[in-house]
Design a protein around this motif. Structure first.
Motif, PDB file in Angstrom:
ATOM      1  N   THR A 172       0.807  -1.211   0.000  1.00 33.57           N
ATOM      2  CA  THR A 172       0.000   0.000   0.000  1.00 33.57           C
ATOM      3  C   THR A 172       0.832   1.249   0.000  1.00 33.57           C
ATOM      4  O   THR A 172       0.362   2.326  -0.293  1.00 33.57           O
ATOM      5  N   ASN A 173       2.098   1.137   0.315  1.00 33.72           N
ATOM      6  CA  ASN A 173       2.947   2.327   0.318  1.00 33.72           C
ATOM      7  C   ASN A 173       3.834   2.385  -0.914  1.00 33.72           C
ATOM      8  O   ASN A 173       4.862   3.021  -0.928  1.00 33.72           O
ATOM      9  N   SER A 174       3.431   1.719  -1.980  1.00 30.97           N
ATOM     10  CA  SER A 174       4.261   1.670  -3.173  1.00 30.97           C
ATOM     11  C   SER A 174       4.244   2.950  -3.963  1.00 30.97           C
ATOM     12  O   SER A 174       5.071   3.176  -4.810  1.00 30.97           O
ATOM     13  N   GLY A 175       3.266   3.803  -3.705  1.00 27.72           N
ATOM     14  CA  GLY A 175       3.210   5.059  -4.413  1.00 27.72           C
ATOM     15  C   GLY A 175       2.553   4.964  -5.775  1.00 27.72           C
ATOM     16  O   GLY A 175       2.550   5.899  -6.537  1.00 27.72           O
ATOM     17  N   SER A 176       1.964   3.782  -6.118  1.00 26.89           N
ATOM     18  CA  SER A 176       1.322   3.632  -7.413  1.00 26.89           C
ATOM     19  C   SER A 176      -0.161   3.904  -7.305  1.00 26.89           C
ATOM     20  O   SER A 176      -0.711   4.034  -6.225  1.00 26.89           O
ATOM     21  N   LEU A 177      -0.809   3.936  -8.492  1.00 22.03           N
ATOM     22  CA  LEU A 177      -2.240   4.211  -8.534  1.00 22.03           C
ATOM     23  C   LEU A 177      -3.040   2.969  -8.896  1.00 22.03           C
ATOM     24  O   LEU A 177      -4.240   3.047  -9.073  1.00 22.03           O
ATOM     25  N   ASP A 178      -2.356   1.783  -9.013  1.00 20.70           N
ATOM     26  CA  ASP A 178      -3.060   0.660  -9.594  1.00 20.70           C
ATOM     27  C   ASP A 178      -4.202   0.164  -8.726  1.00 20.70           C
ATOM     28  O   ASP A 178      -5.255  -0.205  -9.235  1.00 20.70           O
ATOM     29  N   GLU A 179      -4.034   0.118  -7.398  1.00 18.47           N
ATOM     30  CA  GLU A 179      -5.131  -0.345  -6.561  1.00 18.47           C
ATOM     31  C   GLU A 179      -6.278   0.649  -6.595  1.00 18.47           C
ATOM     32  O   GLU A 179      -7.443   0.280  -6.649  1.00 18.47           O
ATOM     33  N   PHE A 180      -5.969   1.932  -6.566  1.00 21.34           N
ATOM     34  CA  PHE A 180      -7.014   2.968  -6.584  1.00 21.34           C
ATOM     35  C   PHE A 180      -7.809   2.916  -7.881  1.00 21.34           C
ATOM     36  O   PHE A 180      -9.014   3.098  -7.899  1.00 21.34           O
ATOM     37  N   LEU A 181      -7.102   2.649  -8.983  1.00 20.12           N
ATOM     38  CA  LEU A 181      -7.764   2.647 -10.273  1.00 20.12           C
ATOM     39  C   LEU A 181      -8.356   1.293 -10.630  1.00 20.12           C
ATOM     40  O   LEU A 181      -9.152   1.183 -11.541  1.00 20.12           O
ATOM     41  N   GLY A 182      -7.944   0.252  -9.908  1.00 26.59           N
ATOM     42  CA  GLY A 182      -8.561  -1.047 -10.072  1.00 26.59           C
ATOM     43  C   GLY A 182      -8.247  -1.748 -11.371  1.00 26.59           C
ATOM     44  O   GLY A 182      -9.077  -2.460 -11.913  1.00 26.59           O
ATOM     45  N   ALA A 232      -1.129   6.056 -13.995  1.00 25.94           N
ATOM     46  CA  ALA A 232      -1.015   4.611 -13.814  1.00 25.94           C
ATOM     47  C   ALA A 232       0.051   4.031 -14.741  1.00 25.94           C
ATOM     48  O   ALA A 232       0.826   3.154 -14.342  1.00 25.94           O
ATOM     49  N   TYR A 233       0.105   4.509 -15.963  1.00 17.79           N
ATOM     50  CA  TYR A 233       1.071   3.978 -16.930  1.00 17.79           C
ATOM     51  C   TYR A 233       2.508   4.279 -16.490  1.00 17.79           C
ATOM     52  O   TYR A 233       3.366   3.389 -16.475  1.00 17.79           O
ATOM     53  N   VAL A 234       2.781   5.531 -16.141  1.00 13.93           N
ATOM     54  CA  VAL A 234       4.130   5.896 -15.708  1.00 13.93           C
ATOM     55  C   VAL A 234       4.496   5.170 -14.416  1.00 13.93           C
ATOM     56  O   VAL A 234       5.637   4.738 -14.220  1.00 13.93           O
ATOM     57  N   SER A 235       3.525   5.012 -13.521  1.00 12.92           N
ATOM     58  CA  SER A 235       3.771   4.305 -12.263  1.00 12.92           C
ATOM     59  C   SER A 235       4.166   2.855 -12.523  1.00 12.92           C
ATOM     60  O   SER A 235       5.099   2.335 -11.903  1.00 12.92           O
ATOM     61  N   GLU A 236       3.472   2.195 -13.453  1.00 18.54           N
ATOM     62  CA  GLU A 236       3.795   0.802 -13.747  1.00 18.54           C
ATOM     63  C   GLU A 236       5.162   0.671 -14.423  1.00 18.54           C
ATOM     64  O   GLU A 236       5.909  -0.266 -14.152  1.00 18.54           O
ATOM     65  N   LEU A 237       5.502   1.606 -15.296  1.00 19.61           N
ATOM     66  CA  LEU A 237       6.837   1.579 -15.900  1.00 19.61           C
ATOM     67  C   LEU A 237       7.918   1.694 -14.835  1.00 19.61           C
ATOM     68  O   LEU A 237       8.947   1.020 -14.899  1.00 19.61           O
ATOM     69  N   SER A 238       7.684   2.568 -13.853  1.00 21.94           N
ATOM     70  CA  SER A 238       8.677   2.760 -12.792  1.00 21.94           C
ATOM     71  C   SER A 238       8.826   1.501 -11.944  1.00 21.94           C
ATOM     72  O   SER A 238       9.911   1.200 -11.449  1.00 21.94           O
ATOM     73  N   LYS A 239       7.744   0.731 -11.782  1.00 20.55           N
ATOM     74  CA  LYS A 239       7.835  -0.521 -11.028  1.00 20.55           C
ATOM     75  C   LYS A 239       8.686  -1.541 -11.769  1.00 20.55           C
ATOM     76  O   LYS A 239       9.527  -2.219 -11.165  1.00 20.55           O
ATOM     77  N   HIS A 240       8.459  -1.662 -13.073  1.00 21.37           N
ATOM     78  CA  HIS A 240       9.298  -2.566 -13.870  1.00 21.37           C
ATOM     79  C   HIS A 240      10.766  -2.151 -13.780  1.00 21.37           C
ATOM     80  O   HIS A 240      11.660  -2.992 -13.649  1.00 21.37           O
ATOM     81  N   LYS A 289      10.413   4.137  -4.440  1.00 24.73           N
ATOM     82  CA  LYS A 289      10.219   5.571  -4.250  1.00 24.73           C
ATOM     83  C   LYS A 289      11.160   6.368  -5.152  1.00 24.73           C
ATOM     84  O   LYS A 289      10.757   7.359  -5.770  1.00 24.73           O
ATOM     85  N   ASP A 290      12.418   5.932  -5.233  1.00 27.91           N
ATOM     86  CA  ASP A 290      13.378   6.627  -6.095  1.00 27.91           C
ATOM     87  C   ASP A 290      13.025   6.463  -7.566  1.00 27.91           C
ATOM     88  O   ASP A 290      13.169   7.398  -8.368  1.00 27.91           O
ATOM     89  N   SER A 291      12.560   5.273  -7.932  1.00 26.14           N
ATOM     90  CA  SER A 291      12.181   5.032  -9.316  1.00 26.14           C
ATOM     91  C   SER A 291      10.977   5.879  -9.717  1.00 26.14           C
ATOM     92  O   SER A 291      10.945   6.463 -10.802  1.00 26.14           O
ATOM     93  N   LEU A 292       9.983   5.972  -8.840  1.00 26.22           N
ATOM     94  CA  LEU A 292       8.812   6.801  -9.117  1.00 26.22           C
ATOM     95  C   LEU A 292       9.201   8.266  -9.278  1.00 26.22           C
ATOM     96  O   LEU A 292       8.733   8.953 -10.185  1.00 26.22           O
ATOM     97  N   SER A 293      10.070   8.739  -8.384  1.00 29.92           N
ATOM     98  CA  SER A 293      10.507  10.127  -8.453  1.00 29.92           C
ATOM     99  C   SER A 293      11.255  10.404  -9.762  1.00 29.92           C
ATOM    100  O   SER A 293      11.057  11.435 -10.405  1.00 29.92           O
ATOM    101  N   PHE A 294      12.085   9.453 -10.169  1.00 32.95           N
ATOM    102  CA  PHE A 294      12.870   9.598 -11.393  1.00 32.95           C
ATOM    103  C   PHE A 294      11.962   9.642 -12.626  1.00 32.95           C
ATOM    104  O   PHE A 294      12.087  10.517 -13.492  1.00 32.95           O
TER     105      PHE A 294
END
Length: 530
Positions: A10-20, A201-209, A219-224
């Motif tokens: 839940t602290n991943s900083g992504s929007l995927d759970e919120f957007l479902g 959501a798209y940028v967030s998922e790219l940062s996770k990969h 957190k650093d990847s999302l910020s970058f």
């Protein structure tokens, strides 16, 4: 044997759970003990072997439950402490470059349009009212349509389809009458919510990969990744305003002759003076057709680029499994967070201020202050300077914050905003000296970039356990501030609106310093307990 699941933190900083739009993949370890032991003891020759082994493991297990599903290469697998992504780094950066290019092109046109909308359609405040309607329906679509669209159509298709709505408001300027501008603003607003939600959501998922491949902190990847995206988006302000300036300078018939008294009344936002201002006269039809055609052409090119994005969900945007959540449940998550979080309530003035200040910049600074004094053809030049400083500041703020912290930059932003607003109250603008307009616009651009980045960062830090709902609350408050600013824009004089801005600025500073104090106090308490 236990069953492992790559549950979304839940602290991943992504929007995927919120957007479902993201689903979990459950891997039964009983059937794959040997493979995982081989992997953990160095049985694989390289990273690609590891990717192939775990990907096949997941796909085989998934196929037992969903024999009709097709494999998609974008798979993330978590087993104990090992996380693997089959998307290569080159693929990630290619898709990041494409979405940045797409939004850069689209918002080159959109920012150019926003800078001129209140001036080109000044009759009865039509341009300002169009922005008000667009933002109102943006709030509605963000709350209700965003999660619904992504759940039904997937991230990529939602992003692609929603970008077409930006063309409606650009095309409406070809013949700006109420019967055309109002529906166009509604369509643009309804598409804005799904567009920005799917983009995030798209940028967030790219940062996770990317974080999985490089073994860096999420957190650093999302910020970058978001830093690169917003640098590109802010860069579109430069090209957009440069485009406005170049196109309007083709209008050689512009008449900017006004007396000093007429200029003062126009700057004060007296509607009779604004309506009669020769410096705000609409250009000839051929110039308007050229401007709108250029907007639509560049934005259409950006939409075409977005069509070539790769899907980033586990089994592709087309794959959907399990029950879909009710639409209202997404909205209730943000509402629950909003009312239950004490820190969120304290941050209300700061969150709304960014929207109010941008509403003043678009609806009043460009038209009443710059346009009335120097003429509509100079608006693009002033906003160009603002965009350049805004982009440069966005690039520098992130790295500097690591060394100096957030407090100094919030203070700088508050002082810059306050200094410009007080100066506009005291200073009497005149056409004989245009330099102050460029200085004020540049300082405003610096403060805007600092405040936006710092507010997004502090939300991510304070509400890491409920990041999706927190960002939903923030965008709702920002939109509410923008709507409020544009709603009273036509009815209040410029100096009254500046006093309102200063009042909100003081409340914003108090809210931030209060939250900063509470956060530091809690951190000290945690350090003592540890």
């Amino acid at each position: 044997m236990s069953t492992e699941s790559p549950e979304r933190a839940t602290n991943s900083g992504s929007l995927d759970e919120f957007l479902g739009f993201r689903e979990e993949v459950h891997v039964t370890m009983d059937n794959h003990t040997k493979e995982l032991q081989k992997l953990s003891h160095g049985g694989c020759n390289d990273d690609q072997d590891a990717v192939t082994l775990l990907t096949n493991t997941v796909v085989a297990d998934k196929a037992k439950h969903n024999p009709n599903s097709e494999r998609n290469p974008d798979i993330e697998v978590t087993s104990n402490s090992l996380t693997v992504s089959s998307m290569t780094k080159n693929q990630i950066m290619k898709n990041l470059s494409m979405i940045c290019t797409s939004f850069f092109l689209m918002f080159t046109s959109f920012h150019s349009m926003l800078s001129l909308l209140t001036s080109l359609s000044k009759e009865e405040g039509m341009g300002t009212f169009a922005i008000f309607i667009e933002c109102s329906f943006f709030m509605i679509s963000a709350m209700f349509l965003a999660s619904f669209s992504i759940d039904r159509f997937g991230v990529k298709l939602t992003l692609f389809l929603s970008t077409f709505t930006t063309l409606s408001l650009m095309a409406a300027n070809l013949y700006p009458v109420w019967a055309i501008m109002v529906p166009a603003s509604i369509v643009c607003g309804l598409g804005a919510g799904p567009m920005w939600a799917s983009q995030s959501a798209y940028v967030s998922e790219l940062s996770k990969h990317y974080a999985n491949i490089t073994q860096t902190k999420l957190k650093d990847s999302l910020s970058f990744f978001f830093g690169i995206f917003f640098m590109s988006l802010n860069g579109s302000k430069i090209t957009g305003n440069l485009l406005s300036s170049l196109l309007l300078k083709q209008n050689t018939q512009a008449n900017t002759s006004m007396t000093l008294e007429e200029i003062e009344d126009c700057v004060a936002n007296k509607q009779e003076a604004v309506s009669n201002a020769t410096s705000l006269e609409r250009p000839d039809d051929m110039t308007i057709y050229t401007i709108c055609g250029t907007w639509i052409g560049i934005a259409s090119l950006g939409i075409v680029v977005s069509a070539f994005l790769s899907p980033v969900t586990i089994y592709g945007d087309e794959y959907k499994d399990g029950k879909r959540e009710a639409i209202y449940s997404k909205f209730l998550a943000s509402t629950k967070h909003f009312w239950n979080s004490r820190l969120q309530k304290i941050l209300i003035p700061l969150s709304m201020y960014y929207g109010i200040s941008n509403g003043f910049l678009i609806a009043d600074f460009t038209k009443s202050i710059v346009g009335c004094t120097l003429g509509i053809q100079t608006v693009g030049d002033v906003m160009l300077c603002s965009g350049i400083l805004n982009t440069v500041s966005a690039v520098l703020v992130g790295p500097l914050t690591k060394h100096f912290g957030h407090l100094p930059f919030f203070t700088i932003a508050f002082l810059c905003f306050g200094g410009v607003q007080v100066s506009l109250l005291i200073w009497k603008p005149g056409p004989e000296n245009g330099y102050p307009f460029f200085i004020f616009g540049s300082i405003w651009g610096v403060a805007d970039a600092i405040l936006k980045i710092q507010v997004m960062t502090i939300y991510g830090h304070l509400f890491a356990d409920n990041i999706e709902a927190a960002y939903g609350s923030y965008f709702m408050l920002e939109a509410a501030g923008f709507i409020t600013s544009t709603a009273y824009s036509v009815f209040l004089s410029t100096d009254v609106k500046l006093y309102i801005l200063l009042s909100f600025l003081v409340c914003s500073a108090i809210s931030y310093y209060t939250v900063e104090y509470i956060d530091r106090k809690q951190n000290k308490r945690q350090d003592v307990e540890q």
